[in-house]
Design a protein around this motif. Sequence first.
Motif, PDB file in Angstrom:
ATOM      1  N   VAL A   1       0.439  -1.448  -0.251  1.00 14.08           N
ATOM      2  CA  VAL A   1      -0.110   0.070  -0.059  1.00 14.08           C
ATOM      3  C   VAL A   1       0.397   1.109  -0.235  1.00 14.08           C
ATOM      4  N   VAL A   2       0.423   1.999  -1.022  1.00  8.12           N
ATOM      5  CA  VAL A   2       0.942   3.699  -0.863  1.00  8.12           C
ATOM      6  C   VAL A   2       0.430   4.579   0.081  1.00  8.12           C
ATOM      7  N   THR A   3       0.894   5.359   0.875  1.00  4.31           N
ATOM      8  CA  THR A   3       0.670   6.157   1.982  1.00  4.31           C
ATOM      9  C   THR A   3       0.956   7.472   1.929  1.00  4.31           C
TER      10      THR A   3
ATOM     11  N   ALA B   1       3.337  10.144   2.704  1.00  5.53           N
ATOM     12  CA  ALA B   1       4.653  10.004   2.906  1.00  5.53           C
ATOM     13  C   ALA B   1       4.862  10.614   0.518  1.00  5.53           C
ATOM     14  N   CYS B   2       4.294  10.180   0.153  1.00 10.66           N
ATOM     15  CA  CYS B   2       4.043   9.659  -1.297  1.00 10.66           C
ATOM     16  C   CYS B   2       3.636  11.307  -1.780  1.00 10.66           C
ATOM     17  N   ILE B   3       2.451  11.457  -1.400  1.00  9.26           N
ATOM     18  CA  ILE B   3       1.908  12.581  -1.428  1.00  9.26           C
ATOM     19  C   ILE B   3       2.662  13.818  -1.558  1.00  9.26           C
TER      20      ILE B   3
ATOM     21  N   CYS C   1       5.331  14.366  -3.314  1.00  9.32           N
ATOM     22  CA  CYS C   1       6.726  14.189  -4.067  1.00  9.32           C
ATOM     23  C   CYS C   1       6.073  13.012  -4.824  1.00  9.32           C
ATOM     24  N   LYS C   2       5.897  12.129  -4.856  1.00  7.11           N
ATOM     25  CA  LYS C   2       5.836  10.798  -6.107  1.00  7.11           C
ATOM     26  C   LYS C   2       6.880  11.162  -6.904  1.00  7.11           C
ATOM     27  N   TYR C   3       7.993  10.162  -5.827  1.00 11.05           N
ATOM     28  CA  TYR C   3       9.692   9.958  -6.982  1.00 11.05           C
ATOM     29  C   TYR C   3       9.338   8.683  -7.455  1.00 11.05           C
ATOM     30  N   THR C   4       8.595   7.606  -7.897  1.00 13.03           N
ATOM     31  CA  THR C   4       8.028   6.857  -8.805  1.00 13.03           C
ATOM     32  C   THR C   4      10.132   6.399  -8.780  1.00 13.03           C
ATOM     33  N   ASP C   5      10.775   6.097  -8.173  1.00  6.46           N
ATOM     34  CA  ASP C   5      11.998   5.255  -7.955  1.00  6.46           C
ATOM     35  C   ASP C   5      10.821   4.169  -8.038  1.00  6.46           C
ATOM     36  N   CYS C   6       9.353   3.921  -7.565  1.00  7.71           N
ATOM     37  CA  CYS C   6       9.193   2.512  -7.174  1.00  7.71           C
ATOM     38  C   CYS C   6       8.033   1.741  -8.592  1.00  7.71           C
ATOM     39  N   VAL C   7       8.263   2.591  -9.248  1.00  8.99           N
ATOM     40  CA  VAL C   7       7.397   2.033 -10.367  1.00  8.99           C
ATOM     41  C   VAL C   7       8.368   1.150 -11.469  1.00  8.99           C
TER      42      VAL C   7
ATOM     43  N   PHE D   1       0.205  11.369  -6.191  1.00 13.12           N
ATOM     44  CA  PHE D   1       0.324   9.819  -5.280  1.00 13.12           C
ATOM     45  C   PHE D   1       0.048   9.283  -6.519  1.00 13.12           C
ATOM     46  N   LEU D   2       0.959   8.091  -6.094  1.00 16.22           N
ATOM     47  CA  LEU D   2       0.744   6.628  -6.389  1.00 16.22           C
ATOM     48  C   LEU D   2       0.331   5.790  -5.797  1.00 16.22           C
ATOM     49  N   ALA D   3      -0.759   4.610  -6.340  1.00 18.30           N
ATOM     50  CA  ALA D   3      -1.707   3.732  -6.033  1.00 18.30           C
ATOM     51  C   ALA D   3      -1.400   2.702  -6.372  1.00 18.30           C
TER      52      ALA D   3
ATOM     53  N   GLU E   1      13.226   0.800  -2.519  1.00 23.19           N
ATOM     54  CA  GLU E   1      13.138   2.189  -3.497  1.00 23.19           C
ATOM     55  C   GLU E   1      12.608   3.367  -3.313  1.00 23.19           C
ATOM     56  N   CYS E   2      11.777   3.377  -2.364  1.00 24.39           N
ATOM     57  CA  CYS E   2      10.707   4.546  -2.122  1.00 24.39           C
ATOM     58  C   CYS E   2      12.095   5.039  -0.837  1.00 24.39           C
ATOM     59  N   PRO E   3      11.957   6.686  -1.847  1.00 26.82           N
ATOM     60  CA  PRO E   3      13.083   7.954  -0.252  1.00 26.82           C
ATOM     61  C   PRO E   3      12.503   8.328   0.350  1.00 26.82           C
ATOM     62  N   VAL E   4      10.932   8.315   0.347  1.00 28.31           N
ATOM     63  CA  VAL E   4      10.473   9.008   1.780  1.00 28.31           C
ATOM     64  C   VAL E   4       9.685   7.543   2.273  1.00 28.31           C
ATOM     65  N   ASN E   5      10.168   6.104   2.565  1.00 25.32           N
ATOM     66  CA  ASN E   5       9.649   4.866   3.074  1.00 25.32           C
ATOM     67  C   ASN E   5       7.889   5.293   3.305  1.00 25.32           C
ATOM     68  N   ALA E   6       7.188   5.435   2.025  1.00 23.78           N
ATOM     69  CA  ALA E   6       5.585   5.300   1.656  1.00 23.78           C
ATOM     70  C   ALA E   6       5.190   4.365   1.903  1.00 23.78           C
ATOM     71  N   ILE E   7       5.923   3.417   1.119  1.00 25.83           N
ATOM     72  CA  ILE E   7       5.291   2.081   1.119  1.00 25.83           C
ATOM     73  C   ILE E   7       5.310   0.966   2.016  1.00 25.83           C
ATOM     74  N   TYR E   8       4.056   0.281   2.418  1.00 25.21           N
ATOM     75  CA  TYR E   8       3.841  -1.023   3.374  1.00 25.21           C
ATOM     76  C   TYR E   8       3.020  -1.514   2.700  1.00 25.21           C
TER      77      TYR E   8
HETATM   78 FE1  F3S Z   1       5.727   7.505  -3.937  1.00 29.68          FE
HETATM   79 FE2  F3S Z   1       7.685   6.403  -2.987  1.00 29.68          FE
HETATM   80 FE3  F3S Z   1       7.247   5.700  -5.207  1.00 29.68          FE
HETATM   81  S1  F3S Z   1       7.476   9.048  -3.218  1.00 29.68           S
HETATM   82  S2  F3S Z   1       5.981   6.811  -5.974  1.00 29.68           S
HETATM   83  S3  F3S Z   1       5.292   6.044  -3.322  1.00 29.68           S
HETATM   84  S4  F3S Z   1       8.897   5.437  -4.626  1.00 29.68           S
END
Ligand code: F3S
Length: 106
Positions: free
Chosen positions: A3-5, A7-9, A11-17, A31-33, A48-55
């Motif tokens: 789940v994206v939480t 911290a992504c809002i 910012c949306k770094y997109t390294d995750c995709v 935001f990504l979902a 991959e997420c620089p702000v640790n948004a994914i759990y």
């Molecule tokens: Fe969001 Fe982190 Fe991906 S900020 S876009 S969940 S790399």
Amino acid sequence: AYVVTDACIKCKYTDCVDVCPVDCFHEGPNFLAIDPEECIDCTLCVAECPVNAIYAEDDVPPGQEGFIALNAELSRIWPTITEKKDPLPEHEDWAELEGKLQHLKR
Ligand code: F3S
Ligand code: SF4
């Protein structure tokens, strides 16, 4: 599913995709979902997420449980994103902030 939480809002770094083997990320304006029906729990996106948004769904931080339903809902509406792009221009200002749900754009 993962789940994206909050911290992504905004910012949306997109390294995750880039690392998702099943292309289950969907992109909104700031935001990504993750589509919970496609996610295979591989865990690759987490680091991959620089702000640790994914759990993991079972491990979402207290107070952020609403993001589980939000990921399911928004992933159905938003288009798939499979390649990394630049983060949002204001990402540095928002990376450390919490409680950003009020700023989520649909
Ligand atoms: Fe969001 Fe982190 Fe991906 S900020 S876009 S969940 S790399
Ligand atoms: Fe994709 Fe794996 Fe992350 Fe699920 S856990 S969103 S399958 S990279």
